[in-house]
Design an enzyme around this catalytic site. Sequence first.
Site, PDB file in Angstrom:
ATOM      1  N   ALA A 120       0.759  -1.171  -0.116  1.00 50.92           N
ATOM      2  CA  ALA A 120      -0.020   0.070  -0.025  1.00 50.92           C
ATOM      3  C   ALA A 120       0.966   1.344   0.016  1.00 50.92           C
ATOM      4  O   ALA A 120       0.202   2.389  -0.512  1.00 50.92           O
ATOM      5  CB  ALA A 120      -0.796  -0.143   1.147  1.00 50.92           C
ATOM      6  N   ALA A 121       2.083   1.320   0.436  1.00 52.34           N
ATOM      7  CA  ALA A 121       2.687   2.636   0.555  1.00 52.34           C
ATOM      8  C   ALA A 121       3.169   3.168  -0.786  1.00 52.34           C
ATOM      9  O   ALA A 121       3.575   2.436  -1.571  1.00 52.34           O
ATOM     10  CB  ALA A 121       3.879   2.333   1.547  1.00 52.34           C
ATOM     11  N   GLY A 170       0.403   5.065  -0.104  1.00 51.05           N
ATOM     12  CA  GLY A 170      -0.948   5.065  -0.048  1.00 51.05           C
ATOM     13  C   GLY A 170      -1.817   5.918  -0.869  1.00 51.05           C
ATOM     14  O   GLY A 170      -2.995   6.254  -0.979  1.00 51.05           O
ATOM     15  N   CYS A 177       3.967  -0.983 -12.220  1.00 49.42           N
ATOM     16  CA  CYS A 177       4.504   0.242 -12.922  1.00 49.42           C
ATOM     17  C   CYS A 177       5.763  -0.253 -13.802  1.00 49.42           C
ATOM     18  O   CYS A 177       6.782   0.601 -13.663  1.00 49.42           O
ATOM     19  CB  CYS A 177       4.764   1.442 -11.887  1.00 49.42           C
TER      20      CYS A 177
HETATM   21  C1  LIG Z   1       4.314  -0.085  -6.289  1.00 49.60           C
HETATM   22  S1  LIG Z   1       4.460   0.368  -4.405  1.00 49.60           S
HETATM   23  C2  LIG Z   1       2.939   0.689  -3.998  1.00 49.60           C
HETATM   24  C3  LIG Z   1       2.452   2.010  -4.186  1.00 49.60           C
HETATM   25  C4  LIG Z   1       0.947   2.163  -3.800  1.00 49.60           C
HETATM   26  N1  LIG Z   1       0.167   1.123  -4.145  1.00 49.60           N
HETATM   27  C5  LIG Z   1       0.471   3.719  -3.992  1.00 49.60           C
HETATM   28  O1  LIG Z   1      -0.182   3.920  -4.862  1.00 49.60           O
HETATM   29  O2  LIG Z   1       0.945   4.674  -3.361  1.00 49.60           O
HETATM   30  C6  LIG Z   1       5.033  -1.281  -3.755  1.00 49.60           C
HETATM   31  C7  LIG Z   1       4.903  -1.142  -2.224  1.00 49.60           C
HETATM   32  O3  LIG Z   1       5.197  -2.636  -1.807  1.00 49.60           O
HETATM   33  C8  LIG Z   1       5.782  -2.951  -0.610  1.00 49.60           C
HETATM   34  N2  LIG Z   1       6.383  -4.131  -0.611  1.00 49.60           N
HETATM   35  C9  LIG Z   1       7.316  -4.982  -1.093  1.00 49.60           C
HETATM   36  N3  LIG Z   1       7.303  -6.101  -0.713  1.00 49.60           N
HETATM   37  C10 LIG Z   1       6.165  -6.244  -0.109  1.00 49.60           C
HETATM   38  C11 LIG Z   1       5.544  -7.511   0.719  1.00 49.60           C
HETATM   39  N4  LIG Z   1       5.929  -8.670   0.429  1.00 49.60           N
HETATM   40  N5  LIG Z   1       4.463  -7.294   1.240  1.00 49.60           N
HETATM   41  C12 LIG Z   1       3.731  -6.182   1.258  1.00 49.60           C
HETATM   42  N6  LIG Z   1       4.418  -5.007   0.818  1.00 49.60           N
HETATM   43  C13 LIG Z   1       5.381  -5.202   0.118  1.00 49.60           C
HETATM   44  C14 LIG Z   1       7.068  -1.930  -1.190  1.00 49.60           C
HETATM   45  O4  LIG Z   1       7.596  -1.492   0.313  1.00 49.60           O
HETATM   46  C15 LIG Z   1       6.145  -0.582  -1.928  1.00 49.60           C
HETATM   47  O5  LIG Z   1       5.911   0.213  -0.789  1.00 49.60           O
END
Ligand SMILES: C[S@@+](CC[C@H](N)C(=O)[O-])C[C@H]1O[C@@H](n2cnc3c(N)ncnc32)[C@H](O)[C@@H]1O
Length: 438
Positions: A268-269, A271, A389
């Site tokens: 999610a981050a 967010g 992305c």
């Molecule tokens: C593409 S970013 C998400 C962007 C977000 N959805 C937004 O629109 O603001 C992918 C995120 O997945 C997290 N991530 C990576 N591996 C993960 C895991 N095994 N479980 C949960 N989150 C994970 C990363 O730290 C990163 O923040």
Amino acid sequence: MLEQKSPHSLPLSEALTIAAQAISEVMSGRSLTEVLEQLDAHERPIVQSLSFDALRKWVRSHELIKQYVPKTPPPEVDHLLSVAIALFVHDGSEGKGYATHTIVDQAVRACGEYDKTMYAKGLVNAVLRKVSLALQPPQDKPHYPADPIPMYAPAWWRANLKRSYPKVWQSILFAQAKRAPLILRVNQKQYSRVQYQSLLSEAGIASAAIESIAGIHLPSALLITNPVPVSELPGFYSGSVSVQDAGAQIAATLLNPQPGDLVLDACAAPGGKTAHLLELADCQMVALELDGERLGKIGGNLDRLRLHSDKVKVLRGDASKALWWDGTLFDKILLDAPCSASGIVSRHPDIPFLRREADIKSLQLKQREILTQAWKLLKSEGLLLYVTCSLFPEEGEDQAAWFAQQHSNAVRLGAPGQLLPTETNDGFYYALFKKNGP
Ligand SMILES: C[S@@+](CC[C@H](N)C(=O)[O-])C[C@H]1O[C@@H](n2cnc3c(N)ncnc32)[C@H](O)[C@@H]1O
């Protein structure tokens, strides 16, 4: 009098020094976002602008360095030259308005820190003078067309694009070297797009609606014609609007949350998409994130957008495992997976310098683990939207095809598939699955 001050009251020589150091950090593997976050607030805007430009114009500045510097310069000189040369390279998005002599003078000053022998000062002075002359627009054509520049990409990356998009791979690299436009998402809980456009025009900010991308209607996307700092956007701090690429706004729209739905945003981050889902419906939300530091940004975003409620849980956890899960199945899952980010290079021009070929394989494995696990948490008839992305099929269509083949209860629904970067959107991949039976 010399125009020494940048618009942000940091002397240009200092800004050039810090930007060149930022480039050196990227070359040794650190992300530019991380480097910029550590700067003081008054340094950040100008250093960001200089270092972004240096990376976007890298191919062109290195053609010029090769042409005018007889021997490969030491990295710190190369990085300073790339930042300074970028100020001369005309790509249609200039506006910093430094005079030639100011750039040369301030870049020579910026050598002060490490140049005990005067070697760098002499070299920087000579090269920048030659480059400025070579790049001067012809006198009779002060508005001559911008110099087209491709984005830098390592050989394995270019080979992948060439293989995957034989007809358009070069135009992708040219598009990615352009400065990304400012695109907003209006918070529909506060204003309609039309209402927010009136607020913008009262503030003297011109905007245009982006009605759809790849056939998906976008009710909240706005292109700001002349970008402004977010602090100037009406209601930014009270959550009326967010900065979000139009391609990213497809996610929440496609998943189409309904009041009462239990939704998982599995990665999610910071967010952006969690917030968009909550702006569209009063759903129950679990926003999961592995990285503790990035997790904090979700709360910050939801605070600003006034979207916190007892229906929203922000959790630290690994989406490829179920340790965090309370056993309740979800109606809808957004899986915005960790990926190469090869589709969002115009907003993150350090990415092609940071990725290694081997990363793609390990990201692919991680994406498969998360997809497989997330599917187990979805209700029968529920929807899962897989997003990256990325432009590489290994993280897009290959994954969707693999997943559908592994899961006989996965039905593919209409979704845009691979989106290539354009003027208004970054490159994304979207696949939507419905769970047919348990
Ligand atoms: C593409 S970013 C998400 C962007 C977000 N959805 C937004 O629109 O603001 C992918 C995120 O997945 C997290 N991530 C990576 N591996 C993960 C895991 N095994 N479980 C949960 N989150 C994970 C990363 O730290 C990163 O923040």
